[in-house]
Design an enzyme around this catalytic site. Structure first.
Site: not given
Length: 112
Positions: A27, A30, A49
């Site tokens: 996360e 990102h 991703e």
């Protein structure tokens, strides 16, 4: 869910002990690819991703060493080889109009 200024985690992840440093690394990745730089089209979801999964594997290497990194990458490879979607759909899937269907092993593991 990662957002430009904050990452939100489902509270159940803490109570079920599914909150891992790999998930946090994914996360956090990102923040660089997915939030700061974003794909123009949904078909290129694999870029953010896949990068985030690869970043999580690099975190594993940094914390636990090369053997752990190779194990992580090997596990991703095994998932790719066993996955039905990977065998039938391209990574850059421009024909898929149900965008949540792009959240599969092509975008995550194969992208990594």
């Amino acid at each position: 869910m990662e957002n430009t200024t904050a990452i939100f985690y489902d509270g159940k992840l803490f109570s079920t002990q599914r909150m891992t440093d790999g998930l946090i690394a994914h996360e956090t990745a990102h923040k660089w690819f997915g939030d700061a730089v974003t794909e123009r089209e949904w078909a290129h979801l694999w870029l953010s991703e896949g990068f985030a999964d690869y970043f999580a594997a690099l975190w594993e290497q940094y914390i636990r060493g090369d053997t752990a990194f190779r194990h992580q990458m090997g596990a991703m490879r095994a998932k790719i080889l066993a996955d039905r979607v990977v065998a039938t759909r391209p990574v850059i899937d421009t024909a898929q109009t149900k965008y949540l269907e792009l959240l599969n092993a092509n975008s995550y593991e194969k992208g990594a």
